[in-house]
Every structure is written in C-alpha cells, then in structure tokens.
Scaffold this motif. Structure first.
Motif, PDB file in Angstrom:
ATOM      1  N   GLY A   6       0.825  -1.214   0.000  1.00 41.78           N
ATOM      2  CA  GLY A   6       0.000   0.000   0.000  1.00 41.78           C
ATOM      3  C   GLY A   6       0.852   1.253   0.000  1.00 41.78           C
ATOM      4  N   ASP A   7       1.921   1.260   0.811  1.00 45.24           N
ATOM      5  CA  ASP A   7       2.832   2.405   0.828  1.00 45.24           C
ATOM      6  C   ASP A   7       3.446   2.632  -0.544  1.00 45.24           C
ATOM      7  OD1 ASP A   7       2.453   2.744   3.590  1.00 45.24           O
ATOM      8  OD2 ASP A   7       4.115   1.383   4.073  1.00 45.24           O
ATOM      9  N   TYR A   8       3.855   1.535  -1.185  1.00 44.75           N
ATOM     10  CA  TYR A   8       4.509   1.665  -2.488  1.00 44.75           C
ATOM     11  C   TYR A   8       3.538   2.205  -3.543  1.00 44.75           C
ATOM     12  CZ  TYR A   8       6.960   0.843  -6.775  1.00 44.75           C
ATOM     13  OH  TYR A   8       7.541   1.043  -8.001  1.00 44.75           O
ATOM     14  N   VAL A   9       2.280   1.773  -3.478  1.00 45.94           N
ATOM     15  CA  VAL A   9       1.287   2.282  -4.431  1.00 45.94           C
ATOM     16  C   VAL A   9       1.241   3.806  -4.373  1.00 45.94           C
ATOM     17  CG1 VAL A   9      -1.190   2.417  -4.954  1.00 45.94           C
ATOM     18  CG2 VAL A   9      -0.123   0.190  -4.485  1.00 45.94           C
ATOM     19  N   LEU A  10       1.171   4.361  -3.158  1.00 47.00           N
ATOM     20  CA  LEU A  10       1.101   5.815  -3.028  1.00 47.00           C
ATOM     21  C   LEU A  10       2.402   6.479  -3.467  1.00 47.00           C
ATOM     22  CD1 LEU A  10      -0.956   6.605   0.186  1.00 47.00           C
ATOM     23  CD2 LEU A  10      -1.701   6.030  -2.123  1.00 47.00           C
ATOM     24  N   ALA A 136       4.005  -8.648  -5.068  1.00 47.08           N
ATOM     25  CA  ALA A 136       4.490  -7.271  -4.991  1.00 47.08           C
ATOM     26  C   ALA A 136       5.370  -6.899  -6.171  1.00 47.08           C
ATOM     27  CB  ALA A 136       5.252  -7.060  -3.686  1.00 47.08           C
ATOM     28  N   GLU A 137       6.124  -7.874  -6.687  1.00 46.89           N
ATOM     29  CA  GLU A 137       7.063  -7.579  -7.771  1.00 46.89           C
ATOM     30  C   GLU A 137       6.374  -7.118  -9.054  1.00 46.89           C
ATOM     31  OE1 GLU A 137       9.075 -10.372  -4.921  1.00 46.89           O
ATOM     32  OE2 GLU A 137       7.086 -10.210  -5.862  1.00 46.89           O
ATOM     33  N   GLN A 138       5.070  -7.361  -9.182  1.00 47.26           N
ATOM     34  CA  GLN A 138       4.320  -6.907 -10.364  1.00 47.26           C
ATOM     35  C   GLN A 138       4.076  -5.397 -10.366  1.00 47.26           C
ATOM     36  OE1 GLN A 138       1.069 -10.155  -9.844  1.00 47.26           O
ATOM     37  NE2 GLN A 138       0.696  -9.227 -11.854  1.00 47.26           N
ATOM     38  N   LEU A 139       4.099  -4.803  -9.169  1.00 47.80           N
ATOM     39  CA  LEU A 139       3.525  -3.463  -9.019  1.00 47.80           C
ATOM     40  C   LEU A 139       4.131  -2.378  -9.900  1.00 47.80           C
ATOM     41  CD1 LEU A 139       2.595  -2.968  -5.280  1.00 47.80           C
ATOM     42  CD2 LEU A 139       1.150  -2.520  -7.267  1.00 47.80           C
ATOM     43  N   PRO A 140       5.452  -2.206  -9.936  1.00 47.32           N
ATOM     44  CA  PRO A 140       5.951  -1.064 -10.715  1.00 47.32           C
ATOM     45  C   PRO A 140       5.484  -1.109 -12.155  1.00 47.32           C
ATOM     46  CG  PRO A 140       7.710  -2.033  -9.401  1.00 47.32           C
ATOM     47  CD  PRO A 140       6.549  -2.966  -9.305  1.00 47.32           C
ATOM     48  N   ARG A 145       2.366   0.873 -16.509  1.00 47.49           N
ATOM     49  CA  ARG A 145       1.658   0.594 -17.760  1.00 47.49           C
ATOM     50  C   ARG A 145       0.232   1.138 -17.720  1.00 47.49           C
ATOM     51  NH1 ARG A 145       1.516  -5.009 -20.374  1.00 47.49           N
ATOM     52  NH2 ARG A 145       0.727  -3.680 -22.056  1.00 47.49           N
ATOM     53  N   ALA A 146      -0.397   1.091 -16.551  1.00 53.24           N
ATOM     54  CA  ALA A 146      -1.745   1.654 -16.440  1.00 53.24           C
ATOM     55  C   ALA A 146      -1.733   3.148 -16.766  1.00 53.24           C
ATOM     56  CB  ALA A 146      -2.307   1.413 -15.047  1.00 53.24           C
ATOM     57  N   PHE A 147      -0.753   3.878 -16.220  1.00 54.11           N
ATOM     58  CA  PHE A 147      -0.664   5.313 -16.485  1.00 54.11           C
ATOM     59  C   PHE A 147      -0.276   5.584 -17.931  1.00 54.11           C
ATOM     60  CE2 PHE A 147      -0.921   5.858 -11.960  1.00 54.11           C
ATOM     61  CZ  PHE A 147      -1.452   7.133 -11.803  1.00 54.11           C
ATOM     62  N   ARG A 148       0.718   4.864 -18.417  1.00 54.48           N
ATOM     63  CA  ARG A 148       1.171   5.124 -19.789  1.00 54.48           C
ATOM     64  C   ARG A 148       0.086   4.804 -20.812  1.00 54.48           C
ATOM     65  NH1 ARG A 148       6.480   3.009 -17.710  1.00 54.48           N
ATOM     66  NH2 ARG A 148       7.785   4.875 -17.541  1.00 54.48           N
ATOM     67  N   THR A 149      -0.626   3.719 -20.584  1.00 54.07           N
ATOM     68  CA  THR A 149      -1.694   3.339 -21.515  1.00 54.07           C
ATOM     69  C   THR A 149      -2.841   4.329 -21.457  1.00 54.07           C
ATOM     70  OG1 THR A 149      -1.094   1.007 -21.250  1.00 54.07           O
ATOM     71  CG2 THR A 149      -3.254   1.484 -22.207  1.00 54.07           C
ATOM     72  N   SER A 182      10.483  -1.891 -14.485  1.00 54.03           N
ATOM     73  CA  SER A 182       9.841  -0.764 -15.160  1.00 54.03           C
ATOM     74  C   SER A 182      10.731   0.454 -15.053  1.00 54.03           C
ATOM     75  CB  SER A 182       8.474  -0.465 -14.528  1.00 54.03           C
ATOM     76  OG  SER A 182       7.782   0.495 -15.295  1.00 54.03           O
ATOM     77  N   SER A 183      10.712   1.257 -16.082  1.00 48.87           N
ATOM     78  CA  SER A 183      11.501   2.483 -16.073  1.00 48.87           C
ATOM     79  C   SER A 183      10.795   3.553 -15.255  1.00 48.87           C
ATOM     80  CB  SER A 183      11.720   2.976 -17.497  1.00 48.87           C
ATOM     81  OG  SER A 183      10.480   3.173 -18.153  1.00 48.87           O
TER      82      SER A 183
END
Length: 596
Positions: A6-10, A136-140, A145-149, A182-183
């Motif tokens: 959750g912290d990483y998401v924010l 967790a490793e999927q998150l970045p 990709r959600a934002f870029r798409t 992810s970059s």
C-alpha cells in the motif's frame, strides 16, 4: 517499519505527479487507505459520497487538467459502482486509472463475501489495460503501464490489488527470469504527423472548394489558433461538436456554434449548403447533421487512425496531431478572395444570436429556462469552467452559452449519462482551484446524486484559492428531456408516474450546508441572482423554478417529430394547450424580424 505494498502504491502515484485520488473507503482497500495516513495524505484522498461520483470526479479532473485522473474503490460493490464513470471516460476518450481492491487471495474462488470476478467486470471498460496484481514484484510495471496506456490511448485502465497483498511488505522486481522491471514514470508525448504528400492532397481538396465548412471537436483544442487561420484563409465557417464547444470563442463571427440535435440553425445550414468539409479532432457520430453523401469533398484530421473516416466518406484522412498537421497544411492553402460564402455564414450567425435572445425573453410559467443561460452568458468570468449535465438543460448550455476568453466547458458527450455535472465541477475545482466553476444541472440529475455531492463541495471548499463553485438547478419537477423524447420520438403523451419527480428545495439543502443559496421564481430576478452567486465568497446554489413546457426544439425539427409531438398532445398530454402555445411562441421567434 518496512514499506508495505500500500505504501509503495502511493509512492508510485507521487512519482507520477498525482495530487488527488478520488475515492471512497472500504475493507477491500484498507491497506491502501492506511498508507494515506502514514503518508500524511499525500496524494490527497478526496472522499466522495459514492464511488460512481469518485469516477466522475476523476473524469472531470482529467478533462480540465489534461492529466490522468485517478479513482480508488473497494472490492465488490465499490468496484461495481465505478463502472459508469469509467465508461464515461472510455466513450469520451479521457485518461483515468482506477485502482480497485479485491478479496484476499486465499479466499478467491470460495464464494467469499464481496467476491466478484473483477477481471470479467472490467474487461470491456478497461480493455486497453487491465491487470490483477498478485505479487508485490508486479507493481511497478503494472502501475506504470496503467498510467502510460491511459495517457497514450486516452482511455480508462484498471489495476486490481487483493486486500491481503496491500498489507504485505513490498519487494521490488529482481534481475531474474519472469520478473518484469519498469523504467521511471514519465509521460512522453510523441508528435504524430501524416505524410507530406497526403497533406498536399488535402490542401488541393480545400483549395478547390468554394463553400468550405469546418467541424472541430475536442481533439482540436490545442490547435485553436491554427483552426482560426485555416478558417480565415479558406473563408470557412466553423461548427463545434459538443465536446469541442470550448475550442473556439463564440465571439468570432464565423463560428456557428454547436452541431447536431442540440445544435444551432447556422451550423445546420452551413452543413446543408457546403461543398467542402474539414473535420478536425472530432468523431461526431450523427451523419444526418453532416452534408449529404456525395455533396461535399471531405478531409479529416485525427490522431487516432482507428476512428478516422468512420462518420463521412472522407476523401483524405490525415492521421496526426491537430496542431502540427494544420501548421503543415496552412502554407499550402490559397487565400479565398470571394468572401460571399463567409458573409452568408456571418449573417446567419448574427440572426441566430438575435433569435436566441428573443426566445430567451419570452414569458413562461414561472421562468423560461432559456433565459437562465442567456442571463449567465454575459456575466460569466472569462476564465470560468462550465460543466453541464444530461437533460433538457443541456440544450441551453449547447445553444445559448457564449464561450469566450479562457472559458472551458464539458459534459458527458458520448455516454450522455445523467449525473456527472456536479462531480465534474468538483474535479474541475481540484484541477484549477484558482478558477470559478459553474455547473448547469437539471433537478432530475440533482436528485440522482448532485445533492449528495454538495456535501463534498462544502467539505473541500477551503482548499480552493477561488472558492466559487456555482450549481444552477433547472427546477421543473420533470424528467424533462425524456418527456420531450416521448412526445417527439414516440408520439405518446407524458406519463406522469415515470416523469414527475418530488418537489425539493435545493436552496434550503444548500443553505443547511452553509452555502449561499438563492431561489428564483421571477425571471426579472435572474440577472441579479447570477451576480450574487458569481460574486459570492464561497460555493453557491441557484435554484430556478423553470417552465417544463418550453420545448427544446431543434433548429431542423422534422415533419415526423412535429407530427409525433402533436399526436402525443392530442392523446391527452397534461397541459397540452400550454405546451402548444409555448412551442408556437418559441418557434415563431425564428421568423420574427430582428430588432437590429
């Protein structure tokens, strides 16, 4: 204390420059909500009264800021609630990222409480990018990709995060097999340009035309100067699709206003008589309002090649960004010396605005709804943002409000859903807290959800440098647009059980929240009322009692529509005589000589 998922998401949202997340809490997102507390509410959690409103607020934010809007919802019912707002984003090509909770992974497949197949639920609305994060490793990569798409495709995307994962310690992806890094967050804006030879062919078509018409949509918003130059060079008039209403000022003499069912007579006449059509950044779907097939040679410019050439048999299709494509086209255009076509358009525009004034000033019982917008138009600040809802009031926004200066405006253009007017306005205030916002809303939409979102406005008003947010309610106790559609399209009278809505004092409710609140029952009080709410030192509600029988007659009303309406009245429509008189008076203004 270790960093949780959750912290990483924010943190990743902050990396993307996200300042507001529009949401509503629930145990399916407890881990993310807890992270807001630890992060000192950065980004800010904006609490709506309902998840659908969160999605609408994210759409409004994205429309008026140009950035990606973000909404957050819990699992099960919360996820279901955001769907309508996300579909609004999808159909109007607006970038929104939805972050949605899910039941714990250990309970999935067990028919657990609030367990819904979210991938199936979001498969259509978030078809460009939809992912469920299970480690967790999927998150970045998933969030990036959600934002870029969303930004690249101008569409909603969705990231599903199970509740138990949100509370686990975050571990980044490794340099390992089946790990996807992810970059850093960035939003590249590539400039798409059509080939030079195609631009040359488009110029040949436009140069050959004697009666050029231009149709602009929201995709032309960054190319307003270039559209003006093309219009000046070719002697064209410019009509605006409803989502492109704010592209050009209505003070320009050759701008004919909106097109379509809610459009103007000059736009209708220009399309009826032109021999050449240039469409810029619009996917306007109603071909019956465009030139007859075979009548006009046509050129279309759009950044999305999948949507180009869909609405009219265009001869040249230029896939490219509007501003750069028009910039390349302009030097190839020949200046039209014969301005008779332009002069005809400009005379029609002058006559139309005089007609609109005459219609607005007609007596009604108690207030003519056209006059509500007519009185607003000269008073509204030049930097205002206007949101409109879906209903008969949309007609007056489309036809009677003159855009000028830096004004912006939008509505649910393609989904045409009820209810986004007030949450759009909230999103607009967070996007531009230093600008005044006006929402034009029918009482049906107000009862559907607008009243509840007044609570949200009252809660957050202290965050806005310019606290003015005016909600104008067209109060007629009727689901008026559908009532008129029943008459004009179905030939059936108003069915009062479905169409009448309870009488509520919107001003009293606003006053109970500490807002400025004004009720208007006399048309002569409208001007002063607008002055007061636009000059208020905080949010305000203008509750105007309107005549439901003032007809939203399209400028091209067909014989079949008039016949159906007449048949409906003869079948026993309530207040039939008043409707006939009001309709005749309104339509007659198109044939009354102007006072000029």
């Amino acid at each position: 204390m270790p960093e949780t998922v959750g912290d990483y998401v924010l943190q990743r949202l902050r990396d993307w420059g996200v300042e507001e997340v529009f949401g509503y809490p629930g145990d399916g997102i407890n881990g993310i909500v807890a992270a807001f507390g630890k992060a000192d509410n950065q980004p800010r959690f904006v609490q709506s009264r309902h998840e659908e409103m969160s999605a609408f607020e994210a759409v409004g934010y994205a429309k008026f800021s140009g950035a990606v809007g973000v909404c957050l919802a819990t699992s099960g019912p919360g996820a279901i609630h955001v769907l309508n707002g996300l579909y609004d984003a999808k159909l109007d090509h607006v970038p929104v990222v939805a972050i949605v909770g899910q039941t714990a992974r250990s309970a999935m497949g067990g028919h657990y409480q609030q367990e819904v197949d979210l991938q199936a639920l979001f498969k259509d609305v978030a078809s460009d990018y939809l992912v469920e994060v299970n480690v967790a490793e999927q998150l970045p990569n998933a969030l990036d990709r959600a934002f870029r798409t969303a930004a690249a495709h101008r569409t909603p995307t969705a990231v599903i995060i199970p509740a138990d994962l949100q509370e686990e310690e975050y571990t980044p992806p490794q340099h390992a097999f089946k790990h996807v890094p992810s970059s850093p967050p960035s939003s590249p804006h590539p400039i798409v340009m059509p080939p030079e030879d195609e631009i040359g062919r488009a110029a040949e078509v436009l140069n050959a035309g004697e009666k050029v018409a231009i149709l602009v949509g929201q995709g032309a918003r960054n190319a307003a100067d270039e559209v003006r130059q093309v219009a000046e060079t070719t002697g064209a008039g410019v009509a605006k699709a409803l989502l492109g209403k704010d592209v050009l000022s209505d003070e320009l003499p050759y701008v004919t206003g909106a097109i379509g069912l809610l459009g103007t007579r000059p736009s209708y006449e220009m399309m009826r008589d032109c021999d050449t059509l240039l469409i810029v950044g619009s996917n306007f779907p109603y071909t019956q309002f465009l030139p007859e097939f075979g009548q006009a040679r046509a050129v279309q410019i759009d950044i999305d090649g999948s949507l180009i050439g869909m609405r009219y048999p265009t001869e040249i299709n230029l896939v490219g960004e509007a501003k750069r494509t028009l910039t390349a086209l302009l030097p190839l255009l020949q200046h039209k010396e014969d301005r008779s076509w332009r002069e005809t358009i400009e005379r029609n525009v002058v006559d139309w605005w005089q007609t609109m004034e005459q219609q607005a000033m007609l007596d009604a019982k108690p207030v003519n709804p056209i006059r509500v917008v007519h009185e607003l138009s000269p008073r509204i600040p030049e930097d205002a943002i206007v949101t409109a809802d879906s209903g008969s009031s949309t007609n007056w926004y489309a036809r009677n409000l003159k855009m000028r200066g830096r004004m912006r405006g939008s509505l649910s253009g393609t989904l045409a859903t009820m209810g986004p007017g007030v949450p759009y306005a909230i999103g607009a205030k967070f996007a531009h807290p230093d600008r005044p916002v006006v929402a034009l809303v029918g009482d049906g939409a107000m009862q559907m959800n607008g009243m509840a979102e007044l609570i949200t406005i009252a809660r957050y008003q202290q965050l806005w440098q310019d606290p003015r947010l005016v909600v104008c309610v067209f109060h007629n106790n009727d689901l008026n647009q559908v009532t008129w559609e029943l008459r004009a399209m179905g030939g059936v009278p108003k069915f009062e059980e479905s169409q009448n809505i309870p009488d509520v004092s919107y001003a009293d409710f606003a006053s109970s929240l500490g807002m400025t609140a004004i009720t208007v029952r006399d048309p002569n009080e409208l001007g002063d009322a607008w002055d007061r709410v636009l000059g208020a030192d905080g949010p305000a509600v203008l509750d105007v009692f309107c005549d439901p029988e003032v007809p939203p007659i399209p400028p091209h009303a067909t014989f079949e529509q008039i016949k159906s309406t007449t048949e409906a009245l003869l079948k026993g429509d309530p207040n039939a005589w008043h409707i006939l008189v009001q309709g005749a008076k309104t339509k007659a203004q198109e044939f009354v000589p102007s006072r000029g």
